[in-house]
Design an enzyme around this catalytic site. Structure first.
Site, short mmCIF file in Angstrom:
data_model
loop_
_atom_site.label_atom_id
_atom_site.label_comp_id
_atom_site.label_asym_id
_atom_site.label_seq_id
_atom_site.Cartn_x
_atom_site.Cartn_y
_atom_site.Cartn_z
N CYS A 325 0.82 -1.21 0.00
CA CYS A 325 0.00 0.00 0.00
C CYS A 325 0.85 1.25 0.00
O CYS A 325 0.37 2.32 0.37
CB CYS A 325 -0.89 0.01 1.24
SG CYS A 325 -2.31 -1.05 1.07
N ASP A 326 2.10 1.14 -0.37
CA ASP A 326 2.97 2.30 -0.35
C ASP A 326 3.10 2.86 -1.75
O ASP A 326 3.48 2.15 -2.69
CB ASP A 326 4.35 1.90 0.19
CG ASP A 326 5.15 3.12 0.58
OD1 ASP A 326 5.41 3.97 -0.29
OD2 ASP A 326 5.51 3.23 1.76
#
Lengths: 377, 377
Positions: A325-326
């Site tokens: 999720c980065d």
């Protein structure tokens, strides 16, 4: 390149999740290619590139020496069978208590690049040999070096003089022309600088003995033995040019060059999508990314070859990203990566040339994903 | 900020090597500040920011919900006491087998940003609620988001229509204005986009219920309750402006905002040196760097406050770097960091605001250094 042994391993074992597979036969061939290309140099394998015990044991048995970055790496090399006199503590940034521990383990060869580090070594590892790292410009390297390590040649003279004054053995200089360095003149320039340090100190009666030429040997030259020998020949000529008949001992510290092309990462396509209907770039998300072992895609510095079962069919540009999720976990975006249009979710892909600087770079648990698994065969 | 509890812990326990210390009292205060600032929103803590079990247990007990990025994070949240209906699988990039596993664990809320992901969820988690992430421009955020997540609003309409067609509950939209977002108009723009998706689908008889406003809440606002409330008020006004009296359910997903200011990293100065006698920039090497937990210094994006025992005395610019042999392991170089001239080798420094995105980012064993240790007190 995925060797037949690697392909067979993956076909038989079908490991779940992303993983690195390293073929020891390739490492063995690489070690021999280095021996052949630079027969007068001692090989210090850069443990940080891949510290897998199987690799260290193979190289220790073949007679390799080891360049280490920490006490833990010193211990790994010793556990693999390397005697202390074949180990260099090559990190210029060391806690004094770590120097003391290494000294206690028998290590007598240390890197420095400033008088402050010399003083720590004089206190914690008295009488040891030290070599001073000299700054090079790293021009032409694919993974450029910052100015983090080394000092200017004039300061190296002061550093080594100071070492001698404190009872250490002022042993030599080191440089690192940068990873995957393809410009042979970089070695020539660095050896010229090294010679100046030798000469200045010789005038004062301090006689250095060793030049540590670091790493930076491009993996691709190793595939091709004549090219590797031409490469070694060019370095040898530069040595002759600057040192004449008084050739110093030389050391090389291959890391990527020793294991990079021996490893292949197996990954899975998790998602292929677009951001808008009229987008002409697809986003391809793999189950490995910048935080799962491919940290060297940072700034898109290293572009790994990617093999799919659709190769040969029509391709189109893709942004390649990891599964976290980065938002920074995007590998190739500025220069999109061409991948087959027929690539689909669930497909396996092979990321080649990933034997070095992948497993240990991997984040410990980012987003809950486990670190990159590795198999050495 | 290092709280007294953190300072006392470090003074009493004197942990060896770099470590993160997180004060749960600060996390508790942050949770309450969020509740006060946005009383009508449900709080989904972004587990990836810091998945320490103590933090998850505290937040679960306080009634928090959880935003997770992987099956492992779903399991961590459940182990901490969160029931499945308080957990969102918020990663838009999921393997189908991981969706199935989460569904089996009871998860019924999933993020998507394309029809391909909708189809996986329809197969592996039938009937579940899905929300579609919409691309925002992330202007004004300190840690900018790429276009990695989300799709344009027009495509979000298609994605949610498709979900409905496949028997899923087309539940809402999400956006993320970017980490540490200080420009309040970013929320206004994103909520305007969200409303358009709601309106278009309502015309077709599909009634969305939820807006997930993501994270991006600046840590510094939390220190100051009136500021936090003003912030919440601005977001609430934007909601009113776009949705009138038909306010949707809202979710927020603070990560850095919940734990960032609760943690402090203790580090040691390993070396201070120069590259040449006439250099006016000192290099300060710490025992932690980009690969030991400070990955967010990438591109010098985040500038952590650093506290030393010499603060108040004269400073000079330093390049700040980590302890590994990697030339990319430099934290602040383009914009040097002013540190006291009296700083010396062996000094302890505190790196503040490091409670989020540090421990799990840490490399598993790069250069032989162990991952960042963490104490939650």
């Amino acid at each position: 390149m995925a060797t037949q042994r690697i392909l067979d391993f993956l076909a038989t074992r079908r490991p779940n999740g992303p993983c690195l597979v390293v073929d020891l036969d390739v490492v063995r061939d690489n070690f021999r290619a280095f021996e052949k290309a630079l027969p007068d140099s001692k090989i210090y394998y850069a443990v940080k590139a891949n510290p897998a015990p199987e690799i260290l044991r193979l190289l220790a048995a073949m007679g390799s020496s080891f360049d280490t970055a920490s006490v833990a790496e010193v211990e790994m090399a010793m556990d693999a069978g390397a005697p202390a006199d074949r180990i260099s503590f090559g990190n210029t940034i060391k806690k004094e208590r770590d120097i003391a521990r290494a000294f206690q383990l028998g290590i007598r060869l240390f890197a420095v690049d400033c008088v402050e580090e010399v003083e720590k070594i004089a206190r914690a590892a008295p009488g040891s040999r030290v070599f001073c790292r000299v700054l090079t410009d790293g021009e032409g390297a694919e993974w450029p070096l910052s100015r983090k390590f080394g000092c200017v040649p004039a300061m190296a003279v002061d550093v080594l003089r100071h070492a001698k004054g404190l009872g250490l053995d002022a042993y030599g200089v080191s440089f690192h022309v940068g990873s995957q360095q393809t410009d042979l003149s970089a070695w020539d320039r660095a050896l010229g600088d090294a010679k100046k340090v030798f000469a200045t100190l010789a005038d004062e009666g301090i006689f250095l003995k060793m030049v540590n030429m670091g790493g930076g040997f491009p993996t691709r030259y190793l595939k091709d033995v004549p090219a590797a020998q031409a490469y070694g020949q060019a370095i040898f000529s530069a040595l002759r040019k600057h040192f004449g008949n008084a050739l110093p001992e030389t050391i090389i510290e291959p890391g990527r060059g020793m294991v990079g092309n021996a490893g292949v990462i197996k990954s899975e396509v998790v998602l292929i999508s677009k951001k808008a209907d009229n987008d002409n770039v697809r986003w391809v998300f793999l189950d490995i990314g910048k935080f799962g072992g491919l940290a060297e895609t940072m700034d898109e510095a290293i572009r790994y070859p990617i093999v799919t079962r659709h190769d040969g069919s029509e391709t189109a540009p893709c942004v390649l990203a990891g599964p976290t999720c980065d938002s920074a976990d995007v590998m190739y975006e500025k220069t999109p990566y061409p991948l087959p249009l027929s690539l689909t979710i669930g497909d396996e892909v092979l990321i080649e040339g990933t034997g070095a600087y992948t497993t240990t770079y991997s984040a410990v648990a980012f987003n809950g994903f486990e670190p990159l698994r590795s198999y050495v065969i």
